[in-house]
Design a protein around this motif. Structure first.
Motif, PDB file in Angstrom:
ATOM      1  N   LEU A 131       0.844  -1.191   0.000  1.00 21.01           N
ATOM      2  CA  LEU A 131       0.000   0.000   0.000  1.00 21.01           C
ATOM      3  C   LEU A 131       0.884   1.247   0.000  1.00 21.01           C
ATOM      4  O   LEU A 131       1.722   1.421   0.892  1.00 21.01           O
ATOM      5  N   PRO A 132       0.742   2.144  -0.994  1.00 18.36           N
ATOM      6  CA  PRO A 132       1.588   3.341  -1.045  1.00 18.36           C
ATOM      7  C   PRO A 132       1.208   4.345   0.043  1.00 18.36           C
ATOM      8  O   PRO A 132       0.155   4.249   0.679  1.00 18.36           O
ATOM      9  N   GLU A 133       2.084   5.315   0.226  1.00 16.19           N
ATOM     10  CA  GLU A 133       1.941   6.247   1.341  1.00 16.19           C
ATOM     11  C   GLU A 133       0.632   7.016   1.308  1.00 16.19           C
ATOM     12  O   GLU A 133      -0.018   7.189   2.351  1.00 16.19           O
ATOM     13  N   ASP A 134       0.190   7.480   0.151  1.00 14.83           N
ATOM     14  CA  ASP A 134      -1.045   8.254   0.128  1.00 14.83           C
ATOM     15  C   ASP A 134      -2.241   7.415   0.558  1.00 14.83           C
ATOM     16  O   ASP A 134      -3.145   7.902   1.265  1.00 14.83           O
ATOM     17  N   ARG A 135      -2.251   6.163   0.171  1.00 12.94           N
ATOM     18  CA  ARG A 135      -3.355   5.294   0.591  1.00 12.94           C
ATOM     19  C   ARG A 135      -3.253   4.937   2.072  1.00 12.94           C
ATOM     20  O   ARG A 135      -4.274   4.787   2.750  1.00 12.94           O
ATOM     21  N   ARG A 136      -2.045   4.788   2.580  1.00 13.63           N
ATOM     22  CA  ARG A 136      -1.887   4.533   4.019  1.00 13.63           C
ATOM     23  C   ARG A 136      -2.459   5.693   4.828  1.00 13.63           C
ATOM     24  O   ARG A 136      -3.150   5.481   5.833  1.00 13.63           O
ATOM     25  N   ALA A 137      -2.148   6.898   4.394  1.00 15.77           N
ATOM     26  CA  ALA A 137      -2.669   8.067   5.104  1.00 15.77           C
ATOM     27  C   ALA A 137      -4.186   8.113   5.035  1.00 15.77           C
ATOM     28  O   ALA A 137      -4.868   8.383   6.036  1.00 15.77           O
ATOM     29  N   ALA A 138      -4.738   7.814   3.852  1.00 20.04           N
ATOM     30  CA  ALA A 138      -6.194   7.811   3.707  1.00 20.04           C
ATOM     31  C   ALA A 138      -6.829   6.696   4.522  1.00 20.04           C
ATOM     32  O   ALA A 138      -7.898   6.884   5.140  1.00 20.04           O
ATOM     33  N   LEU A 139      -6.193   5.538   4.554  1.00 24.78           N
ATOM     34  CA  LEU A 139      -6.711   4.423   5.340  1.00 24.78           C
ATOM     35  C   LEU A 139      -6.685   4.756   6.830  1.00 24.78           C
ATOM     36  O   LEU A 139      -7.655   4.497   7.556  1.00 24.78           O
ATOM     37  N   ALA A 140      -5.589   5.356   7.291  1.00 28.74           N
ATOM     38  CA  ALA A 140      -5.499   5.741   8.699  1.00 28.74           C
ATOM     39  C   ALA A 140      -6.584   6.741   9.067  1.00 28.74           C
ATOM     40  O   ALA A 140      -7.164   6.691  10.167  1.00 28.74           O
ATOM     41  N   GLU A 141      -6.903   7.645   8.148  1.00 24.35           N
ATOM     42  CA  GLU A 141      -7.953   8.629   8.408  1.00 24.35           C
ATOM     43  C   GLU A 141      -9.313   7.954   8.562  1.00 24.35           C
ATOM     44  O   GLU A 141     -10.098   8.292   9.450  1.00 24.35           O
ATOM     45  N   VAL A 142      -9.601   6.952   7.698  1.00 26.85           N
ATOM     46  CA  VAL A 142     -10.860   6.218   7.807  1.00 26.85           C
ATOM     47  C   VAL A 142     -10.917   5.462   9.135  1.00 26.85           C
ATOM     48  O   VAL A 142     -11.941   5.469   9.838  1.00 26.85           O
TER      49      VAL A 142
END
Length: 398
Positions: A187-198
Motif C-alpha cells: 500500500l503506497p503512502e497516500d493510501r496509508r494516510a487515507a486508510l489511517a484517516e478512515v
C-alpha cells in the motif's frame, strides 16, 4: 451378532463448511522427490542461523538456566523477549512498550485470539480481495462473515472501504499492507494516510499483519498504520520471527491498544497458558547475540536475487496476455493468466511436470478470479527457479 454403528464425531457447528487449507494439501503433494515447489511461503532453510540458535538453546538449557527455561511462565511472554521485540519495533518506527506486547505461538495464534475476543457469529469483517487464506479460515471459524474490499495493483481502496464501513458496520478490518500475501503488493503512502484517516474517523478496529516487512529489496520502509496519529488507538499490530529467524520457533506477537491487552491475555490463558518457555528464552538469547541487521541483509540479498531470477524468466513462461507484479519485498509474485484459463484446473498438469504453485481462487472471500495464481520465490536457488519455470512453461502450454 450385530455390529454397532460407526461412531460419528460430534463436531461443533462452527466447523461446518470450513475446509482444510488447499495450500497445505498442495504442499503435501509437493513433498514427492523431484518436485520444484513455488507453492509454499517457506523461508530458505539454508539461511537459518542454525549455529546461533543451537548456541542459544544450549545456553538456556545449561544448569544455571534450565530450571527457569523449562518451567511454566507468564501468559504475556518472556520479559526479555518482549523487551527485545519492543526495541526492534521502536527502531523500525513503531514506538512500543514491552507491556503492550503479548507473545503468541506464531502470529496465526494472535489472529485466533483476536477473533476470540472481538468476533461474534454473524459479525462482518472487512478483508482485502484477495486475502491471506489462513486469516479467512480463522474468521470463518469464529462465525464471522468476510466482506471483501475492492483492491487494485496498489492494494486496498480507502474510499471503497469507507463506503463498506457505512454499509456493513463491520467489527474489524484485516489488512497486510506491506508485501501482501498472496499478491506481494504494498500500500503506497497516500493510501496509508487515507486508510489511517478512515480508521480514526470511523473508530474501526484494525488488524495490521506484518510478517514480511523486514524483507524489503527495494524502496523505502513504510510507516505502520499502528504508528499513525488517530489510527493507533484502533490498530492491533501483528508480526512474527518466522520469516526472519525460523518458523519452527513459533514466535509471534500482537501489539495491542491498552483496552484489549487484558482480554487478549485472558484468551491466551484459556488457549495454552503461555507459549513455549524454552523457545522464548532461546529466542531472546539469540536476539541478544545475533547481528540482526547483518542476518537480515543476507536474507534480503539472497531473496532479491531469487525474486529477480523469477521475474526475468516469467515473460517467456506465461501465456501471451498474462500479467504479473514486481514486488519490492516479501516472498510472493501474483500472476493473472489470460481469459479462458483456470489456474486450479491447470495445476494437475503442472504437478505432472514436477512443479507446483498455489491457485489464487482460495484466497478470495466471495467471487474468485480463476485465472490467478501465487508463486513463491524464496525457497529455491536461481538455477532451480529457472528449471521449475521451464517445467511450468511446458505445463501451461500443454
Amino acid at each position: 451378532m450385530l455390529r454397532p454403528p460407526d461412531p460419528q464425531a460430534p463436531v461443533a457447528a462452527r466447523l461446518r463448511g470450513i475446509a482444510s487449507s488447499p495450500v497445505r494439501e498442495i504442499l503435501a503433494l509437493t513433498e514427492r522427490p523431484g518436485v520444484i515447489s513455488f507453492a509454499g511461503g517457506l523461508p530458505a532453510p539454508e539461511l537459518f542461523d542454525a549455529a546461533g540458535l543451537r548456541e542459544a538453546f544450549a545456553a538456556v538449557l545449561d544448569d544455571r538456566s534450565a530450571g527457569r527455561s523449562l518451567q511454566y511462565s507468564t501468559t504475556e511472554g518472556d520479559p526479555e523477549l518482549r523487551r527485545r521485540v519492543a526495541d526492534r519495533l521502536s527502531l523500525r518506527g513503531l514506538p512500543t512498550d514491552p507491556d503492550g506486547l503479548l507473545i503468541t505461538s506464531g502470529s496465526q495464534q494472535a489472529l485466533t485470539l483476536i477473533a476470540t475476543v472481538l468476533l461474534e457469529p454473524g459479525d462482518r469483517i472487512l478483508v482485502e480481495d484477495p486475502c491471506y487464506l489462513a486469516a479467512l479460515q480463522c474468521f470463518q471459524l469464529a462465525g464471522a462473515v468476510p466482506v471483501p474490499v475492492p483492491c487494485d495493483d496498489d492494494g486496498l481502496d480507502p474510499e471503497a472501504l469507507d463506503r463498506l464501513v457505512e454499509e456493513h458496520r463491520p467489527k474489524l478490518l484485516y489488512t497486510v499492507p506491506t508485501f501482501h500475501n498472496p499478491t506481494g503488493r504494498t500500500l503506497p503512502e497516500d493510501r496509508r494516510a487515507a486508510l489511517a484517516e478512515v480508521i480514526a474517523r470511523r473508530g474501526l478496529w484494525t488488524i495490521e499483519d506484518d510478517p514480511y516487512g523486514e524483507l524489503r529489496y527495494a524502496g523505502e520502509p513504510a510507516v505502520a498504520l499502528a504508528a499513525r496519529d488517530g489510527a493507533a488507538d484502533y490498530v492491533l499490530a501483528l508480526s512474527t520471527l518466522s520469516k526472519v529467524a525460523a518458523p519452527g520457533l513459533r514466535i509471534g506477537w500482537v501489539r495491542a491498544p491498552a483496552a484489549l491487552r487484558l482480554p487478549l491475555t485472558i484468551a491466551k490463558q484459556a488457549a495454552d497458558l503461555h507459549s513455549s518457555t524454552v523457545d522464548q528464552a532461546a529466542t531472546a538469547r539469540w536476539l541478544a547475540h545475533v547481528d540482526l541487521d547483518a542476518h537480515l541483509e543476507r536474507l534480503r540479498s539472497v531473496y532479491r536475487e531469487r525474486r529477480d531470477a523469477m521475474l526475468a524468466e516469467l515473460p517467456t513462461v506465461l501465456p501471451a496476455g498474462s500479467t504479473f507484479n514486481r514486488p519490492d519485498g516479501g516472498m510472493f509474485l501474483w500472476v493473472r493468466l489470460p481469459e479462458g484459463h483456470d489456474a486450479t484446473a491447470l495445476l494437475p498438469a503442472a504437478l505432472q511436470q514436477q512443479v507446483a504453485y498455489v491457485p489464487g481462487a482460495p484466497f478470495y472471500a466471495t467471487e474468485a478470479d480463476p485465472r490467478t495464481l501465487r508463486l513463491s520465490f524464496t525457497t529455491h536457488s536461481p538455477a532451480e527457479i529457472r528449471q521449475g519455470l521451464e517445467r511450468l512453461r511446458v505445463a501451461l502450454a500443454g
